[in-house]
Design a protein around this motif. Structure first.
Motif, mmCIF file in Angstrom:
data_model
loop_
_atom_site.group_PDB
_atom_site.id
_atom_site.type_symbol
_atom_site.label_atom_id
_atom_site.label_comp_id
_atom_site.label_asym_id
_atom_site.label_seq_id
_atom_site.Cartn_x
_atom_site.Cartn_y
_atom_site.Cartn_z
ATOM 1 N N ALA A 36 0.807 -1.222 0.000
ATOM 2 C CA ALA A 36 0.000 0.000 0.000
ATOM 3 C C ALA A 36 0.838 1.269 0.000
ATOM 4 C CB ALA A 36 -0.941 0.004 1.215
ATOM 5 N N GLU A 37 2.129 1.157 0.283
ATOM 6 C CA GLU A 37 3.020 2.318 0.343
ATOM 7 C C GLU A 37 4.300 1.964 -0.405
ATOM 8 O OE1 GLU A 37 4.493 5.274 0.059
ATOM 9 O OE2 GLU A 37 2.828 5.734 1.429
ATOM 10 N N ARG A 38 4.326 2.301 -1.706
ATOM 11 C CA ARG A 38 5.420 1.881 -2.576
ATOM 12 C C ARG A 38 6.306 3.041 -3.041
ATOM 13 N NH1 ARG A 38 2.913 -2.532 -6.783
ATOM 14 N NH2 ARG A 38 5.082 -2.381 -7.525
ATOM 15 N N ALA A 39 6.230 4.176 -2.352
ATOM 16 C CA ALA A 39 7.025 5.340 -2.767
ATOM 17 C C ALA A 39 8.518 5.035 -2.771
ATOM 18 C CB ALA A 39 6.727 6.522 -1.846
ATOM 19 N N ALA A 40 8.961 4.117 -1.918
ATOM 20 C CA ALA A 40 10.390 3.802 -1.850
ATOM 21 C C ALA A 40 10.928 3.261 -3.164
ATOM 22 C CB ALA A 40 10.646 2.788 -0.731
ATOM 23 N N GLU A 41 10.049 2.742 -4.020
ATOM 24 C CA GLU A 41 10.500 2.179 -5.288
ATOM 25 C C GLU A 41 11.063 3.244 -6.224
ATOM 26 O OE1 GLU A 41 7.259 -1.501 -5.398
ATOM 27 O OE2 GLU A 41 7.228 0.038 -6.965
ATOM 28 N N ALA A 42 10.655 4.493 -6.038
ATOM 29 C CA ALA A 42 11.076 5.546 -6.968
ATOM 30 C C ALA A 42 12.577 5.806 -6.877
ATOM 31 C CB ALA A 42 10.285 6.828 -6.710
ATOM 32 N N GLU A 43 13.094 5.999 -5.662
ATOM 33 C CA GLU A 43 14.507 6.358 -5.549
ATOM 34 C C GLU A 43 15.238 5.678 -4.397
ATOM 35 O OE1 GLU A 43 15.585 10.413 -6.093
ATOM 36 O OE2 GLU A 43 13.905 10.840 -7.414
ATOM 37 N N VAL A 44 14.543 5.367 -3.291
ATOM 38 C CA VAL A 44 15.241 4.764 -2.149
ATOM 39 C C VAL A 44 15.761 3.380 -2.501
ATOM 40 C CG1 VAL A 44 15.023 3.957 0.226
ATOM 41 C CG2 VAL A 44 13.947 6.107 -0.454
ATOM 42 N N LEU A 45 14.910 2.537 -3.056
ATOM 43 C CA LEU A 45 15.345 1.178 -3.398
ATOM 44 C C LEU A 45 16.425 1.169 -4.480
ATOM 45 C CD1 LEU A 45 12.963 0.426 -1.586
ATOM 46 C CD2 LEU A 45 12.343 -1.335 -3.226
ATOM 47 N N PRO A 46 16.286 1.962 -5.543
ATOM 48 C CA PRO A 46 17.379 2.001 -6.526
ATOM 49 C C PRO A 46 18.693 2.480 -5.942
ATOM 50 C CG PRO A 46 15.374 2.880 -7.492
ATOM 51 C CD PRO A 46 15.102 2.696 -6.034
ATOM 52 N N ALA A 47 18.651 3.470 -5.049
ATOM 53 C CA ALA A 47 19.887 3.949 -4.421
ATOM 54 C C ALA A 47 20.502 2.859 -3.557
ATOM 55 C CB ALA A 47 19.611 5.191 -3.587
ATOM 56 N N ALA A 48 19.663 2.181 -2.785
ATOM 57 C CA ALA A 48 20.168 1.092 -1.941
ATOM 58 C C ALA A 48 20.795 -0.007 -2.778
ATOM 59 C CB ALA A 48 19.033 0.535 -1.081
ATOM 60 N N GLN A 49 20.146 -0.348 -3.869
ATOM 61 C CA GLN A 49 20.663 -1.405 -4.726
ATOM 62 C C GLN A 49 21.981 -0.975 -5.380
ATOM 63 O OE1 GLN A 49 18.046 -2.651 -8.004
ATOM 64 N NE2 GLN A 49 18.506 -4.777 -7.470
#
Length: 329
Positions: A192-205
């Motif tokens: 229900a809360e996928r905002a992290a997919e925009a930039e947080v997850l790519p940066a972490a990866q």
């Protein structure tokens, strides 16, 4: 229990992480100990806590630091400390004095010593910054963390609630010091809360951080809330905020619970199983109040979502799409 590496490190952790925020305020010490026993026996080895846990967010009962003390008493039994990858956090304020919170070198040193004392251990495996502190230069922060690592009091450093550009800043500053830098990011991430997919997850990866999602059920919203409502149960997920979310997203939740019924799998287990399909995710944090909630989380490890189910979940809860394509031409 399936295992994976924590980001780019050699540290092996289970695909579920045990969160302890309920231990003390919502779950008494006896039941908390039983939950930790069962979690460890099931193969969960990464236990997450924070220096400020122990005070109920709903009632105000309890005291900050009480959860670390409770966990510390449990760790003192048998070989628990040797088997557990112990994570705690620093940032929260402990009073009205000017340096009682944040990420100054002074507070980091003091907070670490206090956490070690409460936890009854000589080292913290993953020491996480609970929030960004925009006042503190990265040079000061990494000097403080590197000293703790050199002293053997901290093995790895992680972040929580960082933006993607904060992760980039932190890693570039660490690289200038030839430091390992961050090894994990703990962020709000669920269906229900996928905002992290925009930039947080790519940066972490990109920087080799493991991702540890907190609130995988969005405060209970993804845990079968409508079914409980029909059964006359109370929605115990954070008061007005959760009720506002449910009112605004009732159509989505209805579609979600209908899909879960078709799959023959409880909504809470589907939500966790979905996170486990995400390639960036090390393991979601489950914060059980009861042993039954832990057992449900463990069952999610065996849930398989086929391509049709994943596509339907994307339709119900569409993510933001890749950046920058999602907001550019």
């Amino acid at each position: 229990m399936p295992y994976t590496q924590l980001g780019r490190t050699g540290l092996t952790v289970g695909r579920l992480v045990l969160g302890t925020m309920n231990f003390g305020p919502a779950t008494d010490e006896r039941d908390s100990g039983r939950i930790m026993d069962v979690a460890l026996d099931a193969g969960i080895n990464l236990f997450d806590t924070a220096d400020v846990y122990g005070r109920s967010q709903l009632t105000g009962a309890g005291a900050r630091g009480a959860t670390e003390e409770l966990v510390g008493r449990w760790l003192a039994r048998g070989d628990h400390r040797d088997r557990v990858v112990l994570a705690t956090k620093v940032y929260g304020s402990w009073g009205d004095l000017p340096n009682s919170g944040g990420l100054s070198a002074r507070h980091i040193r003091q907070a670490c010593e206090n956490s070690l004392r409460r936890l009854g251990t000589d080292h913290i495996d993953v020491y996480q910054m609970h929030h960004i502190d925009r006042r503190v230069p990265w040079e000061e922060l990494w000097q403080a963390m590197d000293l703790l690592v050199a002293q053997g009091k901290v093995l790895y450093v992680g972040s929580s609630n960082f933006a993607g550009w904060h992760i980039a800043q932190a890693q570039e500053a660490a690289a200038r010091r030839s430091s390992l830098g961050l090894v994990s990011e703990q962020c709000l991430y669920n269906l229900a809360e996928r905002a992290a997919e925009a930039e947080v997850l790519p940066a972490a990866q990109a920087y080799g951080l493991g991702v540890i999602p907190w609130s995988p059920l969005q405060g209970g919203l993804l845990g079968g809330v409508l079914e409980k409502e029909r059964e006359g149960g109370r929605h115990r997920t954070g008061g007005d905020r959760a009720q506002t979310q449910l009112a605004a997203r009732r159509g989505q939740i209805e579609a979600y619970e209908e899909l879960c019924t078709k799959l023959g799998t409880p909504p809470s287990e589907v939500a966790l199983a979905w996170l486990l399909t995400r390639p960036e995710v090390t393991g979601p944090i489950v914060g059980p109040r009861t042993l039954g909630q832990l057992e449900s989380a463990l069952r999610a490890l065996s849930v398989e979502l086929d391509a049709d189910a994943l596509a339907e979940l994307d339709r119900i809860f569409p993510g933001p799409g890749p950046a920058p394509e999602s907001f550019a031409w």
